[in-house]
Design a protein around this motif. Structure first.
Motif, PDB file in Angstrom:
ATOM      1  N   ASP A 213     -12.479  -1.914   1.735  1.00  0.00           N
ATOM      2  CA  ASP A 213     -13.009  -2.564   2.936  1.00  0.00           C
ATOM      3  C   ASP A 213     -12.675  -4.056   3.001  1.00  0.00           C
ATOM      4  N   LYS A 214     -12.179  -4.596   1.887  1.00  0.00           N
ATOM      5  CA  LYS A 214     -11.921  -6.041   1.837  1.00  0.00           C
ATOM      6  C   LYS A 214     -10.459  -6.403   1.591  1.00  0.00           C
ATOM      7  N   PHE A 215      -9.627  -5.414   1.271  1.00  0.00           N
ATOM      8  CA  PHE A 215      -8.257  -5.738   0.885  1.00  0.00           C
ATOM      9  C   PHE A 215      -7.283  -4.749   1.522  1.00  0.00           C
ATOM     10  N   ARG A 216      -6.414  -5.287   2.397  1.00  0.00           N
ATOM     11  CA  ARG A 216      -5.331  -4.513   3.007  1.00  0.00           C
ATOM     12  C   ARG A 216      -4.006  -4.956   2.392  1.00  0.00           C
ATOM     13  N   LEU A 217      -3.218  -4.013   1.920  1.00  0.00           N
ATOM     14  CA  LEU A 217      -1.958  -4.304   1.243  1.00  0.00           C
ATOM     15  C   LEU A 217      -0.793  -3.756   2.046  1.00  0.00           C
ATOM     16  N   ILE A 218       0.193  -4.620   2.332  1.00  0.00           N
ATOM     17  CA  ILE A 218       1.410  -4.214   3.042  1.00  0.00           C
ATOM     18  C   ILE A 218       2.617  -4.641   2.203  1.00  0.00           C
ATOM     19  N   HIS A 219       3.439  -3.669   1.820  1.00  0.00           N
ATOM     20  CA  HIS A 219       4.693  -3.971   1.129  1.00  0.00           C
ATOM     21  C   HIS A 219       5.823  -4.080   2.150  1.00  0.00           C
ATOM     22  N   SER A 220       6.710  -5.054   1.951  1.00  0.00           N
ATOM     23  CA  SER A 220       7.895  -5.200   2.786  1.00  0.00           C
ATOM     24  C   SER A 220       9.111  -5.164   1.860  1.00  0.00           C
ATOM     25  N   ILE A 221       9.901  -4.096   1.939  1.00  0.00           N
ATOM     26  CA  ILE A 221      11.028  -3.875   1.028  1.00  0.00           C
ATOM     27  C   ILE A 221      12.330  -4.022   1.811  1.00  0.00           C
ATOM     28  N   SER A 222      13.206  -4.910   1.358  1.00  0.00           N
ATOM     29  CA  SER A 222      14.376  -5.265   2.167  1.00  0.00           C
ATOM     30  C   SER A 222      15.664  -4.528   1.813  1.00  0.00           C
ATOM     31  N   ARG A 223      15.782  -4.000   0.585  1.00  0.00           N
ATOM     32  CA  ARG A 223      17.091  -3.461   0.180  1.00  0.00           C
ATOM     33  C   ARG A 223      17.072  -1.982  -0.184  1.00  0.00           C
ATOM     34  N   GLU A 224      15.994  -1.307   0.083  1.00  0.00           N
ATOM     35  CA  GLU A 224      15.969   0.134  -0.120  1.00  0.00           C
ATOM     36  C   GLU A 224      14.883   0.743   0.754  1.00  0.00           C
ATOM     37  N   LYS A 225      15.025   2.017   1.064  1.00  0.00           N
ATOM     38  CA  LYS A 225      13.995   2.720   1.808  1.00  0.00           C
ATOM     39  C   LYS A 225      13.024   3.332   0.809  1.00  0.00           C
ATOM     40  N   ARG A 226      11.741   3.150   1.116  1.00  0.00           N
ATOM     41  CA  ARG A 226      10.731   3.635   0.186  1.00  0.00           C
ATOM     42  C   ARG A 226       9.510   4.116   0.953  1.00  0.00           C
ATOM     43  N   SER A 227       8.893   5.158   0.462  1.00  0.00           N
ATOM     44  CA  SER A 227       7.628   5.627   1.025  1.00  0.00           C
ATOM     45  C   SER A 227       6.782   6.176  -0.104  1.00  0.00           C
ATOM     46  N   ALA A 228       5.477   6.103   0.079  1.00  0.00           N
ATOM     47  CA  ALA A 228       4.557   6.615  -0.929  1.00  0.00           C
ATOM     48  C   ALA A 228       3.261   6.981  -0.236  1.00  0.00           C
ATOM     49  N   PRO A 229       2.650   8.103  -0.596  1.00  0.00           N
ATOM     50  CA  PRO A 229       1.410   8.536   0.061  1.00  0.00           C
ATOM     51  C   PRO A 229       0.323   7.476  -0.041  1.00  0.00           C
TER      52      PRO A 229
END
Length: 305
Positions: A213-229
């Motif tokens: 409820d207090k922490f939102r995390l956003i990854h920004s990856i520039s040189r590869e495509k990545r996904s994770a559940p």
């Protein structure tokens, strides 16, 4: 952490209050653990003779390279080439004031022809050559990249925008705010080239799970495509569009940005070519924040060249 160029879990524990600027002091530190974060980045846990250090999350210590026998000749060479004394290097503390042990995180910088004037000196040594039991002298603790003393009345939303080893001081800020139960919510936009480059990947994912409820995390990856559940992963570099998405009210947020910025060498090399220097991560972020309308007094940044 990278060598900065400064232009700059216990509930209900007491929250250390922000104090006046700490007097710079010299201290002897002993390395107790060397923890590998990525292939080129280590965290050094440090023992300070059992003394409890008074500092603020986001601050740094300074280490002189001349004190290490393995670097003495290189220091002398660089001083001859530059015509001036080789300066100390500042490393942000990974640790936060509520934690018992000091720690720094160091990324081994590399020499890149045409982009780096001199080979990095101290960061490769601290990454690859130190061992538990080694000691060194540092000065500090200091630095202005800290929470405003009235942060909880200024805002309820802290946005962290980081790239690479620029995560280090913000990781300390996040831990301190979340684990001491400050009345703040946080969004971290963390840019990296690849998934394996992410420093503190497991630690920040754990924080996001513990404080949903207090922490939102956003990854920004520039040189590869990545996904994770269950993870918010964006493709590409951090830019204005993502900043606009995260910052709902530019007049009610505090933004802490840390990552690679233009060095004096970058600017000099561009002038010699008759060009404007190409913006790096930090210049891009600061321009985006300005366009969005974040007031200067609500924007805090630190540059790593």
């Amino acid at each position: 952490m990278a060598e900065p160029e400064f232009t700059a879990p216990v509930p209900d524990i007491p929250i250390p209050r922000v104090k006046a600027r700490t007097k710079i002091r010299e201290m002897e530190l002993v390395i107790t653990d060397v923890i590998w974060e990525t292939a080129d980045t280590v965290t050094l846990n440090l023992f300070a003779n059992g003394e409890r250090m008074d500092y603020q999350a986001g601050q740094f210590i300074t280490i002189r390279p001349q004190q290490f026998p393995a670097l003495e000749s290189l220091c002398s060479y660089f001083e001859d080439m530059k015509g001036k004394k080789e300066p100390g290097r500042a490393y942000s503390l990974t640790s936060a004031p509520h934690e018992k042990q000091l720690a720094i995180t160091v990324k081994a910088e590399t020499y890149v022809k045409g982009q780096t004037k001199y080979p990095p000196l101290l960061s490769p040594f601290l990454t690859y050559s130190v061992r538990p039991g080694m000691s060194f002298v540092a000065t500090g603790i200091g630095g202005p990249y800290v929470l405003p003393s009235d942060v909880e009345t200024r805002s309820d939303h802290i946005v962290h925008v980081c790239a690479g080893s620029g995560i280090v001081p913000n990781y300390a800020l996040l831990k301190f705010c979340l684990e001491t139960r400050m009345n703040l919510r946080h969004t971290l936009i963390y840019g990296n080239k690849t998934w394996d480059d992410i420093i503190f990947r497991h630690q920040i994912h754990e924080l996001a799970e513990r404080f949903p409820d207090k922490f939102r995390l956003i990854h920004s990856i520039s040189r590869e495509k990545r996904s994770a559940p269950g993870l918010d992963i964006r493709q590409g570099r951090v830019g204005e569009e993502l900043l606009r998405e995260v910052i709902e009210d530019p007049n009610a947020v505090e933004v802490f940005s840390c990552g690679p910025g233009l060095s004096n060498w970058d600017r000099q090399a561009a002038r010699e070519r008759g060009e404007e220097p190409q913006p790096r991560f930090l210049e891009t972020v600061l321009a985006g924040l300005k366009n969005i309308g974040v007031p200067p007094e609500r924007e805090h940044h630190e540059s790593y060249g």
